[in-house]
Design a protein around this motif. Structure first.
Motif, PDB file in Angstrom:
ATOM      1  N   ARG A  74       0.842  -1.199   0.000  1.00  0.00           N
ATOM      2  CA  ARG A  74       0.000   0.000   0.000  1.00  0.00           C
ATOM      3  C   ARG A  74       0.878   1.250   0.000  1.00  0.00           C
ATOM      4  O   ARG A  74       1.770   1.407   0.814  1.00  0.00           O
ATOM      5  CB  ARG A  74      -0.916  -0.015   1.222  1.00  0.00           C
ATOM      6  N   GLY A  75       0.616   2.133  -0.971  1.00  0.00           N
ATOM      7  CA  GLY A  75       1.393   3.360  -1.095  1.00  0.00           C
ATOM      8  C   GLY A  75       2.656   3.208  -1.919  1.00  0.00           C
ATOM      9  O   GLY A  75       3.360   4.188  -2.169  1.00  0.00           O
ATOM     10  N   GLN A  76       2.956   1.987  -2.363  1.00  0.00           N
ATOM     11  CA  GLN A  76       4.177   1.722  -3.125  1.00  0.00           C
ATOM     12  C   GLN A  76       3.933   1.667  -4.631  1.00  0.00           C
ATOM     13  O   GLN A  76       4.891   1.679  -5.403  1.00  0.00           O
ATOM     14  CB  GLN A  76       4.790   0.375  -2.701  1.00  0.00           C
ATOM     15  N   VAL A  77       2.676   1.565  -5.062  1.00  0.00           N
ATOM     16  CA  VAL A  77       2.366   1.257  -6.460  1.00  0.00           C
ATOM     17  C   VAL A  77       1.760   2.471  -7.160  1.00  0.00           C
ATOM     18  O   VAL A  77       0.749   3.024  -6.710  1.00  0.00           O
ATOM     19  CB  VAL A  77       1.408   0.052  -6.547  1.00  0.00           C
ATOM     20  N   LEU A  78       2.376   2.864  -8.266  1.00  0.00           N
ATOM     21  CA  LEU A  78       1.862   3.962  -9.093  1.00  0.00           C
ATOM     22  C   LEU A  78       0.775   3.431 -10.030  1.00  0.00           C
ATOM     23  O   LEU A  78       0.495   2.231 -10.066  1.00  0.00           O
ATOM     24  CB  LEU A  78       3.014   4.574  -9.888  1.00  0.00           C
ATOM     25  N   ALA A  79       0.210   4.325 -10.829  1.00  0.00           N
ATOM     26  CA  ALA A  79      -0.919   3.923 -11.674  1.00  0.00           C
ATOM     27  C   ALA A  79      -0.510   2.952 -12.772  1.00  0.00           C
ATOM     28  O   ALA A  79      -1.180   1.950 -13.022  1.00  0.00           O
ATOM     29  CB  ALA A  79      -1.566   5.168 -12.272  1.00  0.00           C
ATOM     30  N   GLY A  80       0.573   3.198 -13.483  1.00  0.00           N
ATOM     31  CA  GLY A  80       1.000   2.287 -14.535  1.00  0.00           C
ATOM     32  C   GLY A  80       0.054   2.290 -15.722  1.00  0.00           C
ATOM     33  O   GLY A  80      -0.628   3.273 -16.009  1.00  0.00           O
ATOM     34  N   GLY A  81       0.026   1.156 -16.431  1.00  0.00           N
ATOM     35  CA  GLY A  81      -0.824   1.067 -17.621  1.00  0.00           C
ATOM     36  C   GLY A  81      -0.983  -0.365 -18.074  1.00  0.00           C
ATOM     37  O   GLY A  81      -0.509  -1.306 -17.432  1.00  0.00           O
ATOM     38  N   SER A  87      -8.585   0.182 -21.292  1.00  0.00           N
ATOM     39  CA  SER A  87      -8.651   1.262 -20.314  1.00  0.00           C
ATOM     40  C   SER A  87      -8.255   0.740 -18.931  1.00  0.00           C
ATOM     41  O   SER A  87      -8.291  -0.453 -18.670  1.00  0.00           O
ATOM     42  CB  SER A  87     -10.067   1.840 -20.265  1.00  0.00           C
ATOM     43  N   GLY A  88      -7.901   1.655 -18.063  1.00  0.00           N
ATOM     44  CA  GLY A  88      -7.484   1.275 -16.713  1.00  0.00           C
ATOM     45  C   GLY A  88      -5.969   1.235 -16.608  1.00  0.00           C
ATOM     46  O   GLY A  88      -5.241   1.387 -17.594  1.00  0.00           O
ATOM     47  N   ASP A  89      -5.504   1.069 -15.377  1.00  0.00           N
ATOM     48  CA  ASP A  89      -4.057   1.030 -15.163  1.00  0.00           C
ATOM     49  C   ASP A  89      -3.636  -0.386 -14.781  1.00  0.00           C
ATOM     50  O   ASP A  89      -4.388  -1.341 -14.960  1.00  0.00           O
ATOM     51  CB  ASP A  89      -3.634   2.047 -14.088  1.00  0.00           C
ATOM     52  N   GLY A  90      -2.414  -0.512 -14.249  1.00  0.00           N
ATOM     53  CA  GLY A  90      -1.891  -1.839 -13.936  1.00  0.00           C
ATOM     54  C   GLY A  90      -2.095  -2.278 -12.509  1.00  0.00           C
ATOM     55  O   GLY A  90      -1.489  -3.273 -12.080  1.00  0.00           O
ATOM     56  N   ARG A  91      -2.934  -1.562 -11.743  1.00  0.00           N
ATOM     57  CA  ARG A  91      -3.077  -1.875 -10.316  1.00  0.00           C
ATOM     58  C   ARG A  91      -4.193  -2.890 -10.062  1.00  0.00           C
ATOM     59  O   ARG A  91      -5.084  -2.676  -9.246  1.00  0.00           O
ATOM     60  CB  ARG A  91      -3.313  -0.589  -9.532  1.00  0.00           C
ATOM     61  N   ALA A  92      -4.135  -3.988 -10.761  1.00  0.00           N
ATOM     62  CA  ALA A  92      -5.039  -5.126 -10.541  1.00  0.00           C
ATOM     63  C   ALA A  92      -4.327  -6.367 -11.043  1.00  0.00           C
ATOM     64  O   ALA A  92      -3.591  -6.321 -12.036  1.00  0.00           O
ATOM     65  CB  ALA A  92      -6.357  -4.919 -11.281  1.00  0.00           C
ATOM     66  N   ALA A 118      14.166  -3.540  -2.017  1.00  0.00           N
ATOM     67  CA  ALA A 118      14.280  -2.076  -2.054  1.00  0.00           C
ATOM     68  C   ALA A 118      12.955  -1.451  -1.616  1.00  0.00           C
ATOM     69  O   ALA A 118      12.177  -0.973  -2.446  1.00  0.00           O
ATOM     70  CB  ALA A 118      14.659  -1.618  -3.460  1.00  0.00           C
ATOM     71  N   PRO A 119      12.672  -1.444  -0.317  1.00  0.00           N
ATOM     72  CA  PRO A 119      11.360  -0.989   0.160  1.00  0.00           C
ATOM     73  C   PRO A 119      11.103   0.502  -0.019  1.00  0.00           C
ATOM     74  O   PRO A 119       9.990   0.965   0.229  1.00  0.00           O
ATOM     75  CB  PRO A 119      11.393  -1.356   1.654  1.00  0.00           C
ATOM     76  N   GLY A 120      12.113   1.253  -0.464  1.00  0.00           N
ATOM     77  CA  GLY A 120      11.902   2.681  -0.670  1.00  0.00           C
ATOM     78  C   GLY A 120      11.482   3.050  -2.076  1.00  0.00           C
ATOM     79  O   GLY A 120      11.196   4.218  -2.349  1.00  0.00           O
ATOM     80  N   VAL A 121      11.414   2.091  -2.994  1.00  0.00           N
ATOM     81  CA  VAL A 121      11.098   2.411  -4.391  1.00  0.00           C
ATOM     82  C   VAL A 121       9.591   2.540  -4.600  1.00  0.00           C
ATOM     83  O   VAL A 121       8.783   2.208  -3.731  1.00  0.00           O
ATOM     84  CB  VAL A 121      11.646   1.326  -5.352  1.00  0.00           C
ATOM     85  N   LYS A 122       9.239   3.005  -5.793  1.00  0.00           N
ATOM     86  CA  LYS A 122       7.858   2.988  -6.265  1.00  0.00           C
ATOM     87  C   LYS A 122       7.775   2.019  -7.435  1.00  0.00           C
ATOM     88  O   LYS A 122       8.680   1.958  -8.278  1.00  0.00           O
ATOM     89  CB  LYS A 122       7.405   4.381  -6.702  1.00  0.00           C
ATOM     90  N   ILE A 123       6.669   1.281  -7.481  1.00  0.00           N
ATOM     91  CA  ILE A 123       6.460   0.292  -8.538  1.00  0.00           C
ATOM     92  C   ILE A 123       5.547   0.876  -9.613  1.00  0.00           C
ATOM     93  O   ILE A 123       4.488   1.437  -9.311  1.00  0.00           O
ATOM     94  CB  ILE A 123       5.835  -0.990  -7.974  1.00  0.00           C
ATOM     95  N   LEU A 124       5.965   0.760 -10.867  1.00  0.00           N
ATOM     96  CA  LEU A 124       5.137   1.155 -12.009  1.00  0.00           C
ATOM     97  C   LEU A 124       4.668  -0.124 -12.694  1.00  0.00           C
ATOM     98  O   LEU A 124       5.428  -0.767 -13.418  1.00  0.00           O
ATOM     99  CB  LEU A 124       5.950   2.020 -12.982  1.00  0.00           C
ATOM    100  N   PRO A 125       3.416  -0.536 -12.472  1.00  0.00           N
ATOM    101  CA  PRO A 125       2.949  -1.802 -13.054  1.00  0.00           C
ATOM    102  C   PRO A 125       2.490  -1.636 -14.502  1.00  0.00           C
ATOM    103  O   PRO A 125       1.651  -0.783 -14.814  1.00  0.00           O
ATOM    104  CB  PRO A 125       1.771  -2.174 -12.138  1.00  0.00           C
TER     105      PRO A 125
END
Length: 474
Positions: A74-81, A87-92, A118-125
């Motif tokens: 939670r809080g680590q994942v960006l919207a992505g694509g 339509s929609g992003d990669g957060r599923a 690397a718990p400080g990164v952000k994930i782009l799905p």
């Protein structure tokens, strides 16, 4: 000995409050889920996290999507694509594979959760879709370009196919490398019927990752081949799963995610380091295993995160994986013998200020001090009032009398006050009318009343005593 339990309650409450706050500050060292992550201990990740956590780096996960609502993500994942144009992003993530990879890279951990490399990164799905039962090259290529355009500095691809990378994939990978992005991919698993390093891992410039077991031995489920670059744990990797769960994974997919996390740690520690130099640092600090030098199983060796973050590695001007001479020879003395280097953590701190853990510890310390001080004040006030109440109950004296007594405000005796029989009157007060000394009382030997003393009305001298002589006239 009798103990007043009531007097201990405020102290106990204060101590318990303080201990609860202090207890919250202690890491859950014995958390069952963290204990399952043997590979973190083998890679000395706790030591590496003193140097870098990957903060400020975006890692793209080209996979089945990522469940962004997982407690450890939670809080680590960006919207992505989605690379297939929907339509929609990669957060599923209906499959769970991508969520597992994201957790290996970026899980931030909870009281009983898991920890990422690397718990400080952000994930782009970047979510892929199977077409005719496979992930097509066109979708993979679109996903790579989307990741680059989305700001990723590291791309993890734990999905691949058999055979060589086709021109469409190679073009997308070149696009990523030209934009200073590190691309990491899994070599492949024998359980899928693979016998050689698959695509896109075998594309030029990509870090192809094979798998190891606990203790660093080559994992029998991993494919091998001349394209292998480095090896990382891949057997029994415990981390998050979709639907808020946790589970084990076996495969070079997990190995690839671990190396992607390492690339993020390096990019965070050295933000000005180019992608070729990040790759060079990973392979030059790898611990040589198997046949001396680069080999088909381990590539340049098993990754060493702490060494990769601290070693003095000569810079390069081009991707060493695109230079056949660099790929075929020993990377150099930085990894000779695989010996660990001693390092001073204070010289290799994670840039960007204190870590979240440091801020939390300081905040909790301040809270503990405030709780204890408040508890002490409350106890002192309560204890003072308790003693006053108990004194009042013991003497059956009204509270207002005690309050006046505490201020030195006792009133003088009333006009009709008489001491009990046998007690002399207070200083400055004459005995009441009719007062006589106690029966049998006689003045001390040799005592004579003052010359001007007049006994009170009705008072006679004590037995055996003579009245004083009248004053003589002058």
């Amino acid at each position: 000995m009798r103990v007043n339990v009531g007097s201990l309650r405020p102290v106990t409450a204060c101590l318990l409050a303080g201990l609860l706050v202090v207890g919250a500050a202690q890491p859950a060292a014995a958390a069952p889920r963290r204990a399952e992550q043997w590979y973190l201990d083998e890679l000395r990740i706790d030591q590496a996290h003193k140097i870098s956590t990957g903060r400020g780096v975006v890692v793209a996960v080209i996979d089945t999507g990522v469940e962004a609502g997982h407690p450890d993500l939670r809080g680590q994942v960006l919207a992505g694509g989605r690379s297939y144009g929907a339509s929609g992003d990669g957060r599923a993530d209906e499959d769970g594979h991508g969520t597992h990879m994201a957790g290996i890279i970026a899980a931030k951990g909870s009281s009983d959760g898991v920890t990422g490399i690397a718990p400080g990164v952000k994930i782009l799905p970047i979510k892929l879709r199977k077409e005719d039962g496979v992930y097509k090259s066109a979708g993979m290529a679109r996903g790579i370009r989307m990741a680059v355009d989305g700001g990723a500095k590291v791309i993890n691809i734990s999905i691949g196919g058999a055979g060589l990378a086709n021109p469409v994939e190679e073009s997308a990978i070149k696009y990523a490398l030209d934009h200073d992005v590190v691309v990491v991919a899994s070599a492949g698993n024998t359980a899928s019927g693979r016998t050689a390093v698959g695509s896109p891992a075998n594309a030029p410039g990509v870090i192809a990752v094979t798998g190891t077991t606990r203790g660093g031995a080559f994992w029998s489920g991993s494919v091998q081949g001349p394209e292998a670059v480095v090896a990382a744990p891949g057997d029994g990797i415990y981390n998050v799963a979709n639907e808020g769960g946790y589970g084990w994974g076996d495969g070079t997919s997990d190995s690839s995610a671990i190396v992607s996390g390492l690339a993020a740690l390096i990019r965070s520690k050295y933000p000005d380091l180019s992608a070729p130099n990040v790759i060079n640092r990973i392979i030059r600090t790898a611990r040589d295993a198997g046949v001396s030098g680069r080999d088909p199983q381990y590539g340049f060796g098993v990754i060493d995160p702490t060494k990769a973050l601290t070693a003095n590695v000569p810079p390069v001007t081009a991707n060493p994986l695109l230079d056949p001479a660099a790929a075929a020879t020993d990377p150099g003395p930085a990894r000779a013998g695989g010996a660990d280097e001693e390092f001073d953590v204070t010289q290799h701190g994670d840039r960007g200020g204190p870590t979240d853990q440091q801020v939390m510890v300081v905040g909790i310390g301040i809270a503990v001090v405030l709780v204890l001080l408040l508890g002490l004040v409350v106890f002192l006030i309560w204890n003072r009032r308790r003693y006053r109440r108990e004194a009042a109950r013991a003497a059956d004296i009204p509270d207002e009398v005690l309050d006046r007594a505490a201020q030195g405000a006792y009133s003088p005796p009333d006009a009709g006050y008489a001491p009990p029989p046998g007690y002399p009157p207070p200083p400055g007060q004459a005995p009441p009318a009719g007062y006589a000394p106690p029966s049998g009382y006689a003045p001390p030997s040799g005592y004579a009343p003052p010359s001007d003393y007049t006994p009170p009305s009705g008072y006679g001298p004590p037995p055996g005593g003579a009245p004083p002589a009248p004053p003589r006239e002058r």
